[in-house]
Write a protein that holds these residues in place. Structure first.
Motif, PDB file in Angstrom:
ATOM      1  N   TYR B  11       0.428  -1.657  -0.168  1.00 18.62           N
ATOM      2  CA  TYR B  11      -0.090   0.222   0.063  1.00 18.62           C
ATOM      3  C   TYR B  11       0.644   1.243   0.388  1.00 18.62           C
ATOM      4  O   TYR B  11       0.668   2.365   0.065  1.00 18.62           O
ATOM      5  CB  TYR B  11      -0.743  -0.423   1.094  1.00 18.62           C
ATOM      6  CG  TYR B  11      -2.016  -0.608   1.150  1.00 18.62           C
ATOM      7  CD1 TYR B  11      -2.747  -1.433   0.254  1.00 18.62           C
ATOM      8  CD2 TYR B  11      -1.180  -2.468   1.909  1.00 18.62           C
ATOM      9  CE1 TYR B  11      -3.618  -2.196  -0.342  1.00 18.62           C
ATOM     10  CE2 TYR B  11      -3.017  -3.734   1.877  1.00 18.62           C
ATOM     11  CZ  TYR B  11      -3.407  -3.474   0.604  1.00 18.62           C
ATOM     12  OH  TYR B  11      -4.778  -4.637   0.819  1.00 18.62           O
ATOM     13  N   LYS B 249     -10.503  -0.219  -4.043  1.00 19.57           N
ATOM     14  CA  LYS B 249     -10.084   0.073  -2.703  1.00 19.57           C
ATOM     15  C   LYS B 249      -8.535  -0.055  -3.022  1.00 19.57           C
ATOM     16  O   LYS B 249      -7.343   0.514  -3.381  1.00 19.57           O
ATOM     17  CB  LYS B 249     -10.586  -0.025  -2.050  1.00 19.57           C
ATOM     18  CG  LYS B 249     -11.505   1.190  -1.124  1.00 19.57           C
ATOM     19  CD  LYS B 249     -11.571   1.976  -1.189  1.00 19.57           C
ATOM     20  CE  LYS B 249     -12.725   2.999  -0.853  1.00 19.57           C
ATOM     21  NZ  LYS B 249     -12.517   3.918  -0.776  1.00 19.57           N
ATOM     22  N   CYS B 250      -8.348  -1.799  -2.808  1.00 17.54           N
ATOM     23  CA  CYS B 250      -7.377  -2.168  -2.706  1.00 17.54           C
ATOM     24  C   CYS B 250      -5.565  -2.110  -4.132  1.00 17.54           C
ATOM     25  O   CYS B 250      -5.581  -2.321  -3.756  1.00 17.54           O
ATOM     26  CB  CYS B 250      -6.894  -3.444  -2.363  1.00 17.54           C
ATOM     27  SG  CYS B 250      -7.717  -4.479  -3.255  1.00 17.54           S
ATOM     28  N   ILE B 252      -5.751  -4.977  -5.646  1.00 17.31           N
ATOM     29  CA  ILE B 252      -4.593  -5.747  -5.909  1.00 17.31           C
ATOM     30  C   ILE B 252      -5.405  -7.439  -5.568  1.00 17.31           C
ATOM     31  O   ILE B 252      -4.851  -8.444  -5.490  1.00 17.31           O
ATOM     32  CB  ILE B 252      -3.239  -6.167  -5.166  1.00 17.31           C
ATOM     33  CG1 ILE B 252      -3.594  -5.658  -3.375  1.00 17.31           C
ATOM     34  CG2 ILE B 252      -2.236  -5.344  -5.242  1.00 17.31           C
ATOM     35  CD1 ILE B 252      -2.679  -5.868  -2.462  1.00 17.31           C
ATOM     36  N   ILE B 254      -8.260  -7.905  -3.447  1.00 14.67           N
ATOM     37  CA  ILE B 254      -8.399  -8.507  -2.353  1.00 14.67           C
ATOM     38  C   ILE B 254      -9.556  -8.026  -1.419  1.00 14.67           C
ATOM     39  O   ILE B 254     -10.614  -8.773  -0.931  1.00 14.67           O
ATOM     40  CB  ILE B 254      -7.229  -8.543  -1.267  1.00 14.67           C
ATOM     41  CG1 ILE B 254      -6.094  -9.016  -1.402  1.00 14.67           C
ATOM     42  CG2 ILE B 254      -8.005  -9.245  -0.039  1.00 14.67           C
ATOM     43  CD1 ILE B 254      -4.977  -9.207  -1.028  1.00 14.67           C
ATOM     44  N   CYS B 255      -9.884  -6.793  -2.035  1.00 19.04           N
ATOM     45  CA  CYS B 255     -10.960  -5.958  -0.666  1.00 19.04           C
ATOM     46  C   CYS B 255     -11.949  -6.462  -1.140  1.00 19.04           C
ATOM     47  O   CYS B 255     -12.708  -6.357  -0.284  1.00 19.04           O
ATOM     48  CB  CYS B 255     -10.045  -4.987  -0.601  1.00 19.04           C
ATOM     49  SG  CYS B 255     -10.712  -3.682  -2.455  1.00 19.04           S
ATOM     50  N   GLY B 256     -12.334  -6.842  -2.476  1.00 15.24           N
ATOM     51  CA  GLY B 256     -13.538  -7.010  -2.708  1.00 15.24           C
ATOM     52  C   GLY B 256     -14.540  -6.272  -3.566  1.00 15.24           C
ATOM     53  O   GLY B 256     -15.444  -6.638  -3.824  1.00 15.24           O
ATOM     54  N   HIS B 257     -13.893  -4.963  -3.904  1.00 17.55           N
ATOM     55  CA  HIS B 257     -14.609  -3.814  -3.764  1.00 17.55           C
ATOM     56  C   HIS B 257     -14.735  -4.095  -5.623  1.00 17.55           C
ATOM     57  O   HIS B 257     -15.927  -3.679  -6.050  1.00 17.55           O
ATOM     58  CB  HIS B 257     -14.518  -2.263  -3.613  1.00 17.55           C
ATOM     59  CG  HIS B 257     -14.983  -1.872  -2.113  1.00 17.55           C
ATOM     60  ND1 HIS B 257     -15.537  -1.361  -1.525  1.00 17.55           N
ATOM     61  CD2 HIS B 257     -14.026  -2.263  -0.677  1.00 17.55           C
ATOM     62  CE1 HIS B 257     -15.297  -1.151  -0.494  1.00 17.55           C
ATOM     63  NE2 HIS B 257     -14.279  -2.087   0.053  1.00 17.55           N
TER      64      HIS B 257
END
Ligand code: SF4
Ligand code: SF4
Ligand code: FES
Lengths: 348, 284
Positions: B11, B249-250, B252, B254-257
């Motif tokens: 990040y 958001k991420c 990469i 992972i965060c799902g958005h």
């Protein structure tokens, strides 16, 4: 124990002795699950989720330099991260990540760590943190009526995700054995085991599993279903009607790992943090333009179940549910994931 | 167990600063930022493919995913054309030359310029400010002109004042190895070019699908109405590439958005063939 092969190296020891040995380790912290003390059936408190996904977790430190705010790495979850007013201590960079023993979590929760690693391992903050966890799992003698670990590929005696497995038969004595190299290392350090059992250990890690572990016909069944047919099945409409989109199920679930990222700034300093988010919330997918691909509730309800029982399988060949039953216990409108699985199963 | 440096942090953006700002649109809602890295060593390592994006980070405000508008061959800085829409992009718009920010990337896949697109006739179709990563792509194609067949560009905006990269379009117009069609939605004073929505122009140009690939970027409504004329002309879904934009958001996976069914737009995309998108839930 009956349906399980005897592990190669079994250690017998009282809970008190184990605790006092752990207490004696200077540089390792530990957390004790309530299950460890009373061996009450069921998954218990969701301790592991807070260690897998601290809430909130600092990602970056932000500080003003001249006119601008700049980004700095945030390396360890140090004490200073809890105190944003202390603007010097943030710079502390430790080159070790503290090791933490998690004592007494159930097989379902240990398995959630194993599953979440599949999805999150590219995130080096996550990986580094969970690499520092040492899991002393406590196998289940019996479950609750809401437990269904065996249906989703786990089991009362599943040791995946554990470093040390423990059995408590209620006589005050624990029987335990190492199921990973990390487990062996810690038992050695605790001075309760001195043998070098690497070979036996690896064998033990595979053959002491319950016969039902890994035999997951549900996985095969779901894998063979057509994604869009499942997606377009009419029953989602009914589930949507009762769901409140409160998100309780996602926050309690040990295999829900979605997160949001936000900046907090206090004058000259700030931090970028992440915290749990839920696909049940409409803002989760809202575009800046106002368009929302999961704007209607049916999309969000369906996404939670499709993620666990179809999409995750597509990506990682496992079901993203450990059968802990927490969402069944806590859903305010009694949505039962087992019934949803049944409906998905019935789609042809 | 992955053993990495304690400083590794997915990040942490590259430290960068704004070197130049061009106001692209008459209403000021679109600005192109030229961004350079603070550390020469970071810049030496930077490589991107046309079609990829990066997270632009304003410390204290957050990050926004922005398509990389510069081509991999422009080595004097990165270009990002930013539409002022949310908190972060508004903060960016308020920043001046010299201001510091972060760049996290490059993220996602790009157009398969080295794979499926090679040797093909390329039809670029864009609407509004979505031309950004297509600018990167077009420059790449021109740099490797011999590797591709005919190049056709159909680009439309609401008004002449909303067209991006106007000076460059003037240069491209002069070339005889690009078929360029620039259009605006309605008649406007001083405009002597094409008038009409992108789908209408597509249907007039009627590009041949023979040995061709189409790269389409634009608002969902434009994409929706662009497909029928292409289908009528015989285009198959595996010849059509779309670049998606979901909330991110991420960056990469992972965060799902950004998920749309099983895919993460940030990691698996943003570029997909239409044929692939037909196989997954359409949540974008
Ligand atoms: S979906 Fe429910 S039963 Fe499955 S792991 Fe999550 S909380 Fe437990
Ligand atoms: S806990 Fe129940 S009501 Fe709340 S979001 Fe989950 S399924 Fe819906
Ligand atoms: S932005 Fe986080 S998964 Fe794509």
């Amino acid at each position: 124990m009956n349906s399980m092969d005897t592990p190669k190296k079994l250690i017998q020891l009282s809970k008190e002795d184990l605790l006092s040995a752990i207490n004696g380790l200077k540089d390792v912290s530990y957390t004790v699950s309530p299950n460890f003390n009373d061996n009450a059936p069921g998954p218990g408190d969701n301790i592991i989720k807070r260690f897998m996904f601290p809430q909130p977790e600092p990602l970056l430190f932000l500080e003003r330099e001249g006119k601008d705010m700049v980004h700095r790495p945030y390396c360890v979850i140090s004490k200073s991260s809890l105190n944003p007013d202390d603007d010097t201590s943030h710079h502390t960079i430790s080159d070790t990540v503290a090791e933490t023993i998690i004592l007494g979590i159930r097989p379902c929760d240990a398995r959630s760590l194993w599953l979440n690693r599949l999805a999150c391992e590219e995130d080096n903050l996550f990986s580094r943190r969970v690499d520092g966890l040492i899991i002393f799992g406590l196998l289940c003698n019996k479950g609750l009526s809401t437990c269904f670990c065996e249906d989703v590929g786990g089991g009362h005696q599943d040791v995946r995700g554990m470093d040390v497995a423990m059995i408590d038969d209620g006589d005050g004595e624990l029987r335990l054995w190492a199921v990973s190299k990390k487990g062996l290392y810690i038992l050695n350090r605790l001075g309760i085991y001195e043998d070098d059992i690497i070979d036996g250990l690896m064998e033990g890690a595979t053959d002491n599993s319950h016969e039902k572990v890994g035999d997951c016909s549900l996985l095969d069944e779901l894998m063979s279903k057509d994604m869009l047919t499942l997606y377009n099945a009419p029953f989602w409409q009914d589930i949507k009607d009762s769901c409140l989109n409160c998100g309780a199920c996602t926050f309690l679930c040990p295999t829900c790992y979605c997160f949001d990222i936000q900046d907090e700034a206090y004058g000259k300093v700030g931090r970028r943090i992440r915290y749990w988010d839920s696909c049940m919330f409409p803002l989760f997918t809202l575009h800046a333009s106002g368009h929302n691909p999961r704007g209607e509730k049916i999309y969000r309800v369906r996404n939670r179940f499709m993620h666990k029982f179809k999409y995750f399988i597509e990506r990682f060949s496992h079901i993203s549910c450990v059968g802990c039953g927490r969402c069944i216990i806590h859903c305010p409108v009694n949505i039962d994931v087992r019934e949803v699985i049944g409906l998905m199963r019935a789609v042809s | 167990m992955k053993k990495d440096n304690i400083l590794d942090n997915n990040y942490l953006p590259f430290a960068a600063r704004i070197e130049d700002i061009v106001i692209e649109s008459e209403d000021g809602s679109l600005k192109t930022f030229k961004i350079v890295f603070e550390d020469e060593a970071d810049w030496e390592k930077w490589r991107h493919e046309p079609g990829q994006f990066a997270m632009l980070s304003v410390a204290g405000k957050g990050e926004a995913p922005i398509g990389i508008a510069s081509s991999p061959y422009e080595r004097d800085g990165l270009l990002f054309t930013v539409n002022r829409a949310g908190v972060v992009t508004t903060a960016l718009h308020e920043m001046a030359v010299g201001a510091r920010l972060g760049v996290r990337g490059p993220l996602g896949n790009g157009f398969p310029v080295d794979g499926d697109l090679k040797g093909k006739n390329i039809v670029i179709i864009a609407g509004g400010f979505a031309f950004t990563t297509l600018r990167a792509t077009l420059l790449y194609l021109l740099e490797n002109r011999g590797d591709f067949g005919d190049i056709t560009v159909i680009y439309g905006a609401r008004t002449p004042g909303m067209l991006l990269y106007r000076n460059e379009f003037l240069d491209w117009e002069k070339r005889d190895d690009i078929n360029l069609y620039v259009t605006i939605d309605r008649e406007a004073e001083g405009w002597h070019g094409l008038v009409g929505f992108v789908p209408q122009i597509v249907s007039q140009v009627n590009p041949s699908p023979e040995g061709a690939r189409a790269l389409i970027c634009g608002p969902p409504i434009m994409i929706k109405f662009t497909m029928p004329p292409l289908e009528k002309a015989g285009w198959q879904d595996n010849q059509v590439y779309l670049s998606l934009e979901n909330r991110m958001k991420c960056g990469i996976g992972i965060c799902g958005h950004c998920s749309s069914g099983p895919i993460y737009v940030c990691k698996d995309g943003p570029v997909f063939t239409r044929a692939f998108l037909n196989t997954i839930p359409q949540e974008y």
